[in-house]
Scaffold this motif. Structure first.
Motif, PDB file in Angstrom:
ATOM      1  N   UNK A  93       0.719  -1.294   0.239  1.00  0.00           N
ATOM      2  CA  UNK A  93       0.000  -0.102  -0.032  1.00  0.00           C
ATOM      3  C   UNK A  93       0.849   1.273  -0.165  1.00  0.00           C
ATOM      4  N   UNK A  94       2.135   1.106   0.065  1.00  0.00           N
ATOM      5  CA  UNK A  94       2.922   2.390   0.006  1.00  0.00           C
ATOM      6  C   UNK A  94       3.404   2.720  -1.292  1.00  0.00           C
ATOM      7  N   UNK A  95       3.928   3.672  -1.562  1.00  0.00           N
ATOM      8  CA  UNK A  95       4.453   3.975  -3.105  1.00  0.00           C
ATOM      9  C   UNK A  95       6.007   3.673  -3.301  1.00  0.00           C
ATOM     10  N   UNK A  96       6.399   3.447  -4.192  1.00  0.00           N
ATOM     11  CA  UNK A  96       7.943   2.996  -4.325  1.00  0.00           C
ATOM     12  C   UNK A  96       8.461   3.930  -5.641  1.00  0.00           C
ATOM     13  N   UNK A  97       9.814   3.735  -5.740  1.00  0.00           N
ATOM     14  CA  UNK A  97      10.378   4.432  -6.777  1.00  0.00           C
ATOM     15  C   UNK A  97      11.724   3.539  -7.192  1.00  0.00           C
ATOM     16  N   UNK A  98      11.965   3.773  -8.320  1.00  0.00           N
ATOM     17  CA  UNK A  98      13.339   3.307  -8.897  1.00  0.00           C
ATOM     18  C   UNK A  98      14.309   4.194  -9.620  1.00  0.00           C
ATOM     19  N   UNK A  99      15.708   4.220  -8.867  1.00  0.00           N
ATOM     20  CA  UNK A  99      16.508   5.141  -9.340  1.00  0.00           C
ATOM     21  C   UNK A  99      17.883   4.404  -9.982  1.00  0.00           C
ATOM     22  N   UNK A 100      18.398   5.168 -10.914  1.00  0.00           N
ATOM     23  CA  UNK A 100      19.697   4.759 -11.352  1.00  0.00           C
ATOM     24  C   UNK A 100      20.902   5.627 -10.416  1.00  0.00           C
ATOM     25  N   UNK A 101      21.503   4.836  -9.668  1.00  0.00           N
ATOM     26  CA  UNK A 101      22.748   5.137  -8.831  1.00  0.00           C
ATOM     27  C   UNK A 101      23.805   4.948  -9.776  1.00  0.00           C
ATOM     28  N   UNK A 102      24.503   6.228 -10.405  1.00  0.00           N
ATOM     29  CA  UNK A 102      25.408   6.265 -11.160  1.00  0.00           C
ATOM     30  C   UNK A 102      26.655   6.277 -10.673  1.00  0.00           C
ATOM     31  N   UNK A 103      27.071   6.649  -9.461  1.00  0.00           N
ATOM     32  CA  UNK A 103      28.220   7.215  -8.686  1.00  0.00           C
ATOM     33  C   UNK A 103      28.364   6.388  -7.442  1.00  0.00           C
ATOM     34  N   UNK A 104      29.649   5.842  -7.376  1.00  0.00           N
ATOM     35  CA  UNK A 104      30.079   5.107  -6.172  1.00  0.00           C
ATOM     36  C   UNK A 104      30.231   6.225  -5.000  1.00  0.00           C
ATOM     37  N   UNK A 105      31.053   7.299  -5.302  1.00  0.00           N
ATOM     38  CA  UNK A 105      31.184   8.629  -4.415  1.00  0.00           C
ATOM     39  C   UNK A 105      31.215   9.654  -5.480  1.00  0.00           C
ATOM     40  N   UNK A 106      31.859  10.795  -5.238  1.00  0.00           N
ATOM     41  CA  UNK A 106      31.934  11.998  -6.094  1.00  0.00           C
ATOM     42  C   UNK A 106      32.663  11.929  -6.975  1.00  0.00           C
ATOM     43  N   UNK A 107      33.651  10.972  -7.212  1.00  0.00           N
ATOM     44  CA  UNK A 107      34.654  10.865  -8.200  1.00  0.00           C
ATOM     45  C   UNK A 107      34.479   9.681  -9.034  1.00  0.00           C
ATOM     46  N   UNK A 108      34.050   8.405  -8.520  1.00  0.00           N
ATOM     47  CA  UNK A 108      34.096   7.147  -9.162  1.00  0.00           C
ATOM     48  C   UNK A 108      32.724   6.847  -9.578  1.00  0.00           C
ATOM     49  N   UNK A 109      32.509   6.231 -10.805  1.00  0.00           N
ATOM     50  CA  UNK A 109      31.313   5.563 -11.311  1.00  0.00           C
ATOM     51  C   UNK A 109      30.813   4.421 -10.791  1.00  0.00           C
TER      52      UNK A 109
END
Length: 483
Positions: free
Chosen positions: A333-349
């Motif tokens: 009954x909640x809502x959900x989302x799907x995201x593309x996490x494209x970074x490990x940290x600020x510098x690495x993918x």
């Protein structure tokens, strides 16, 4: 004389039976062909969930072109060997077949994959993401039409995220109101929380959600350290750490096996400092979230997410299907989302793994033109029906997606890397999974990555390989200082 006539009759019967047998084709999965002439084609597949879609597509194609398509479900064991055997020594084999892209080199070298002519000009980024086109490319040639894909996405409970955003705004509002009342009379010094939060707009909540949402994997740790869990939550992050499909993204951007198309034996770069750094961070996740690979399995994770016990998880297209089914039957009954996490940290993918299937034309087929036309039809023209009939996600871009999260899943696919096609490295999935598992369990990152690289190179060259030692990079992340 009677015997002679009887012999002639018997001979005629035998000839008649032989002719009848020559043109008889048994009933296929879902559509029946009376004969197998130049106007009919056969397609093989191994995934039974595709049965309804392929049969419906075959019927639609015959109505449109007059060409009948025999759809045949076969065993996935020794699949290409079966195609070759039936092609060379059986009934002629399939004219087209569905196969994972990492098997394309083997198919090509066996003479079973024809170069696509692409008469309609659809094998380009207007119709498919680049990763899909790369997946079906071997030695600079397209050997099939991208069909379905599987990859890893970052799933989150959007209801919980909204609640946390509201609390953050309320806390900020209370702070501002408290500062404004400093120095006033005592009866006016208590901020009215109801008044302070009554004017929170939907736009403000959306903005706060975007502000606090983790944009890298390292940010997930910070998020868990700075927010209170929701009432039913048991953990912020949980996923199946035993399956490399859902782990590979940590170092996927820096583990190069075969180059862009996965077919270049001279381009192997697994053992490097960036990959070591990424996998050291991956190992730290075990310390912070204490996930036991032997206790957690994928089906259990899906159930826990649907039950509201998890804030974030990593899953594939089948997780999207399970959540959508739970919404339909009222158990989620909640809502959900799907995201593309494209970074490990600020510098690495961060690049997850993807598996792409392709519809390939058998180069031995005498009906390659018709087979390619059907391949184009089933992967492009008719593919908007794929999800409803099979639950699979298509590699082809759609004008309108039946589930909005499918568009976000496509973004994850666009950011993914494919398995290599090099025949000698056909067990790369197994080797990578063992490497990740050992690192998760606490083994030395440097030694495990070096061993994986040496094994991959040995399989190609046939000779023992010793990697030149590289210093293990020092992890410099905010969570190290906090610890």
């Amino acid at each position: 004389m009677t015997k002679k006539i009887l012999s002639i009759v018997l001979l005629a019967c035998i000839v008649l039976l032989a002719v009848t047998a020559r043109f008889y084709v048994p009933k296929a999965d879902g559509n029946d062909l009376e004969d197998k002439d130049t106007h009919n084609i056969t397609i093989w597949y191994t995934d039974e969930t595709m049965e309804a879609y392929l049969n419906e597509a075959a019927i639609a194609y015959q109505e449109q072109t007059g060409i009948a398509v025999r759809v045949q479900l076969v065993s996935g064991l020794e699949y290409l060997e079966s195609i070759q055997e039936d092609t060379l020594h059986g009934e002629g084999g399939p004219d087209a077949y569905i196969v994972n892209s990492d098997s394309l080199e083997k198919a090509r070298l066996s003479g079973l994959a024809s170069e696509m002519k692409d008469p309609d000009g659809i094998l380009n980024t207007a119709y498919f993401p680049q990763v899909a086109l790369d997946a079906v490319t071997y030695n600079g040639k397209y050997l099939g039409y991208p069909f379905t894909y599987e990859t890893t996405a970052f799933f989150y409970n959007d209801t919980y995220l909204t609640q946390m955003a509201q609390k953050a705004i309320e806390a900020e509002t209370d702070t501002v109101v408290g500062e404004e009342t400093t120095g006033e009379s005592e009866e006016n010094t208590e901020p009215d929380s109801e008044i302070a939060t009554a004017d929170i707009s939907e736009e403000a909540i959306l903005a706060k959600k975007a502000e606090i949402f983790p944009t890298s994997m390292v940010d997930v740790l910070e998020f868990a350290n700075t927010h209170e869990p929701a009432e039913k939550m048991e953990t912020f992050l949980l996923w199946d750490v035993a399956d490399v499909m859902y782990n590979y993204g940590f170092a996927g951007a820096y583990m190069n096996v075969g180059g862009v198309y996965g077919d270049n034996r001279a381009e192997i770069n697994i053992y490097n400092t960036d990959a070591m750094y990424c996998l050291s961070v991956y190992q730290d996740f075990n310390q912070f979230f204490s996930i036991d690979a032997e206790e957690v399995d994928y089906e259990g994770v899906k159930a826990d997410f649907i039950d509201g016990k998890i804030m974030f998880t990593m899953g594939g297209t089948n997780m999207l299907n399970s959540i959508e089914q739970a919404i339909a039957d009222g158990t989620f009954t909640d809502t959900y989302g799907v995201a593309s996490i494209e970074m490990l940290n600020a510098n690495l993918a961060y690049k997850p793994l993807s598996v792409t299937t392709a519809v390939v034309v058998n180069d031995y087929s005498e009906k390659r033109e018709a087979a390619e036309d059907f391949a184009q039809f089933v992967t492009c023209e008719y593919v908007e029906n794929l999800y409803a009939r099979s639950g699979k996600l298509c590699a082809h871009y759609l004008e309108e997606y039946p589930v909005s999260a499918m568009l976000d899943m496509m973004t994850c696919y666009e950011n993914s890397v494919s398995l290599p096609k090099i025949v000698e490295n056909s067990n790369y999935w197994i080797l990578a999974e063992l490497c990740y598992t050992n690192i998760w369990d606490g083994n030395d990152v440097n030694a495990e990555l070096s061993a994986l690289s040496a094994q991959v190179k040995k399989e190609i060259s046939g000779e023992n390989v010793t990697e030149e030692y590289l210093e293990t990079p020092v992890i410099q992340e905010s969570y190290i200082a906090e610890e």
